[in-house]
Design an enzyme around this catalytic site. Structure first.
Site, PDB file in Angstrom:
ATOM      1  N   SER A   7      17.224  44.201 -31.651  1.00  0.00           N
ATOM      2  CA  SER A   7      18.408  43.308 -31.953  1.00  0.00           C
ATOM      3  C   SER A   7      17.686  41.772 -32.043  1.00  0.00           C
ATOM      4  CB  SER A   7      19.223  43.128 -30.539  1.00  0.00           C
ATOM      5  OG  SER A   7      19.973  42.209 -30.542  1.00  0.00           O
ATOM      6  N   HIS A  32      18.983  45.572 -36.029  1.00  0.00           N
ATOM      7  CA  HIS A  32      20.333  45.356 -35.502  1.00  0.00           C
ATOM      8  C   HIS A  32      20.890  43.984 -35.256  1.00  0.00           C
ATOM      9  CE1 HIS A  32      23.463  46.815 -32.570  1.00  0.00           C
ATOM     10  NE2 HIS A  32      23.332  45.648 -31.744  1.00  0.00           N
ATOM     11  N   ASP A  34      23.602  41.309 -34.224  1.00  0.00           N
ATOM     12  CA  ASP A  34      24.892  41.016 -33.449  1.00  0.00           C
ATOM     13  C   ASP A  34      25.410  39.807 -33.881  1.00  0.00           C
ATOM     14  OD1 ASP A  34      24.496  43.006 -31.404  1.00  0.00           O
ATOM     15  OD2 ASP A  34      22.385  42.267 -30.822  1.00  0.00           O
ATOM     16  N   MET A  36      28.787  37.546 -33.011  1.00  0.00           N
ATOM     17  CA  MET A  36      29.604  37.411 -31.924  1.00  0.00           C
ATOM     18  C   MET A  36      30.686  36.032 -32.430  1.00  0.00           C
ATOM     19  SD  MET A  36      27.174  37.653 -28.750  1.00  0.00           S
ATOM     20  CE  MET A  36      26.079  38.915 -28.560  1.00  0.00           C
ATOM     21  N   HIS A  65      26.657  44.925 -35.799  1.00  0.00           N
ATOM     22  CA  HIS A  65      27.480  45.151 -34.863  1.00  0.00           C
ATOM     23  C   HIS A  65      28.485  43.954 -34.625  1.00  0.00           C
ATOM     24  CE1 HIS A  65      27.456  45.537 -29.901  1.00  0.00           C
ATOM     25  NE2 HIS A  65      28.654  45.736 -30.567  1.00  0.00           N
ATOM     26  N   MET A  67      31.107  41.877 -32.925  1.00  0.00           N
ATOM     27  CA  MET A  67      31.925  41.548 -31.772  1.00  0.00           C
ATOM     28  C   MET A  67      32.616  40.485 -32.047  1.00  0.00           C
ATOM     29  SD  MET A  67      28.437  42.149 -29.327  1.00  0.00           S
ATOM     30  CE  MET A  67      27.376  41.854 -30.709  1.00  0.00           C
ATOM     31  N   MET A 136      28.064  50.589 -25.470  1.00  0.00           N
ATOM     32  CA  MET A 136      27.512  49.474 -24.772  1.00  0.00           C
ATOM     33  C   MET A 136      27.055  49.853 -23.360  1.00  0.00           C
ATOM     34  SD  MET A 136      27.496  47.251 -27.188  1.00  0.00           S
ATOM     35  CE  MET A 136      26.522  46.014 -25.894  1.00  0.00           C
ATOM     36  N   PHE A 142      25.382  38.819 -24.492  1.00  0.00           N
ATOM     37  CA  PHE A 142      24.305  38.196 -24.197  1.00  0.00           C
ATOM     38  C   PHE A 142      23.099  39.412 -24.175  1.00  0.00           C
ATOM     39  CE2 PHE A 142      27.604  35.874 -22.359  1.00  0.00           C
ATOM     40  CZ  PHE A 142      27.348  34.535 -22.593  1.00  0.00           C
ATOM     41  N   GLY A 143      21.865  38.869 -24.577  1.00  0.00           N
ATOM     42  CA  GLY A 143      20.767  39.827 -24.479  1.00  0.00           C
ATOM     43  C   GLY A 143      20.137  39.661 -22.872  1.00  0.00           C
ATOM     44  N   GLY A 144      19.222  40.584 -22.638  1.00  0.00           N
ATOM     45  CA  GLY A 144      18.716  40.355 -21.407  1.00  0.00           C
ATOM     46  C   GLY A 144      19.341  40.924 -20.059  1.00  0.00           C
ATOM     47  N   ASP A 172      23.081  50.499 -26.595  1.00  0.00           N
ATOM     48  CA  ASP A 172      22.778  48.808 -26.711  1.00  0.00           C
ATOM     49  C   ASP A 172      22.884  48.081 -25.321  1.00  0.00           C
ATOM     50  OD1 ASP A 172      22.686  46.419 -27.686  1.00  0.00           O
ATOM     51  OD2 ASP A 172      24.370  46.555 -29.000  1.00  0.00           O
ATOM     52  N   GLY A 194      16.673  44.236 -27.667  1.00  0.00           N
ATOM     53  CA  GLY A 194      16.502  43.072 -28.101  1.00  0.00           C
ATOM     54  C   GLY A 194      15.296  42.074 -27.246  1.00  0.00           C
ATOM     55  N   SER A 195      15.693  41.965 -25.960  1.00  0.00           N
ATOM     56  CA  SER A 195      14.568  41.389 -25.095  1.00  0.00           C
ATOM     57  C   SER A 195      13.541  42.102 -25.100  1.00  0.00           C
ATOM     58  CB  SER A 195      15.321  40.827 -23.774  1.00  0.00           C
ATOM     59  OG  SER A 195      15.948  41.772 -23.108  1.00  0.00           O
TER      60      SER A 195
HETATM   61  C1  DX5 Z   1      24.686  42.408 -26.605  1.00  0.00           C
HETATM   62  C2  DX5 Z   1      23.996  42.846 -27.741  1.00  0.00           C
HETATM   63  C3  DX5 Z   1      22.814  43.484 -27.633  1.00  0.00           C
HETATM   64  C4  DX5 Z   1      21.491  42.609 -27.110  1.00  0.00           C
HETATM   65  C5  DX5 Z   1      20.872  43.636 -26.421  1.00  0.00           C
HETATM   66  O1  DX5 Z   1      25.993  41.992 -26.508  1.00  0.00           O
HETATM   67  O2  DX5 Z   1      25.033  43.554 -28.597  1.00  0.00           O
HETATM   68  O3  DX5 Z   1      22.468  43.885 -29.073  1.00  0.00           O
HETATM   69  O4  DX5 Z   1      21.050  41.756 -27.882  1.00  0.00           O
HETATM   70  O5  DX5 Z   1      20.141  42.749 -25.944  1.00  0.00           O
HETATM   71  P1  DX5 Z   1      18.792  43.480 -24.735  1.00  0.00           P
HETATM   72  O6  DX5 Z   1      18.372  44.533 -25.259  1.00  0.00           O
HETATM   73  O7  DX5 Z   1      18.165  42.052 -24.069  1.00  0.00           O
HETATM   74  O8  DX5 Z   1      19.523  43.864 -23.468  1.00  0.00           O
HETATM   75 ZN    ZN Z   2      24.299  45.037 -30.370  1.00  0.00          ZN
END
Ligand code: DX5
Ligand code: ZN
Length: 215
Positions: A7, A32, A34, A36, A65, A67, A136, A142-144, A172, A194-195
């Protein structure tokens, strides 16, 4: 075969094209992306113009994706920007079946994503229009964040629901070398990370750590 979809939410946005090329060359399967809107989720990222700009940096499928709410008025823009898979949220589009029909009519693969609190039954009557289901395993935005264990049960149920239909099951949120095996054992075949990928310096190593953990 398990697919890895980094991501780019956790990439360096100042060097987004180079980051896409770097994960491609490091050996991933999908990019991927994202999107938003600051409304469906409490965060903002980017839209079609940015996706169009990064499109030349990889030939891998762009796994977009969305959102965003509503998504339906913008589906054509994402298709034109270079998306290969377009995933909408079941909670965002009131007329999910119609959105999936629009995505298919644009010649793209159609996905639906489910928030952690959304039951898998919402996809039961649109399975014939789906190429991908995205579970999900964090609340999107958010990531992480930490992986929500309760989603493992949902992943298993969706795997059974899919049966032998040609629908990919993607997960994800909070996927890393410590959680990946349980996700795959539950029935997922595409892992978004992602992270776990971008927070390291060597992307081949960070992707390898995830694929190594599921052997
Ligand atoms: C969250 C995103 C994810 C996110 C995942 O809203 O849809 O794709 O980037 O990040 P990690 O892998 O850090 O949880
Ligand atoms: Zn995503």
């Amino acid at each position: 075969m398990i697919k890895i979809a980094p991501s780019i939410l956790s990439a360096d946005f100042a060097r987004l094209g180079e980051e896409v090329r770097a994960v491609d060359e490091a050996g991933c399967d999908y990019i991927h992306i994202d999107v938003m809107d600051g409304h469906f989720v409490p965060n903002l990222t980017f839209g079609p113009p940015v996706i169009k700009c990064i499109r030349p940096y990889s030939k891998l499928p762009f796994d977009v994706h969305l959102m965003i709410n509503p998504a339906q008025p913008y589906l054509e823009d994402y298709a034109n920007a270079g998306a290969d898979i377009i995933t909408v949220h079941a909670e965002a589009d009131i007329h999910l079946d119609r959105s999936l029909q629009v995505i298919k009519s644009l010649g793209k693969k159609a996905g639906v994503s489910l928030n952690p609190s959304t039951p898998e039954t919402v996809v039961e009557h649109v399975l014939d229009k789906l190429d991908l289901i995205l579970v999900m395993s964090v609340n999107p935005g958010f990531g992480g964040q930490s992986f929500i264990e309760a989603q493992l049960e949902k992943i298993s149920r969706i795997r059974r629901m899919i049966g032998n239909r040609p629908i990919e099951l993607e997960v994800d949120g909070g996927v890393n070398k410590d959680t990946a095996k349980a996700v795959v054992d539950a029935g997922a075949e595409v892992l978004v990370a992602g992270s776990a990928v971008f927070n390291g310096d060597d992307y081949r190593a960070t992707i390898g750590a995830i694929t190594g953990a599921i052997q």
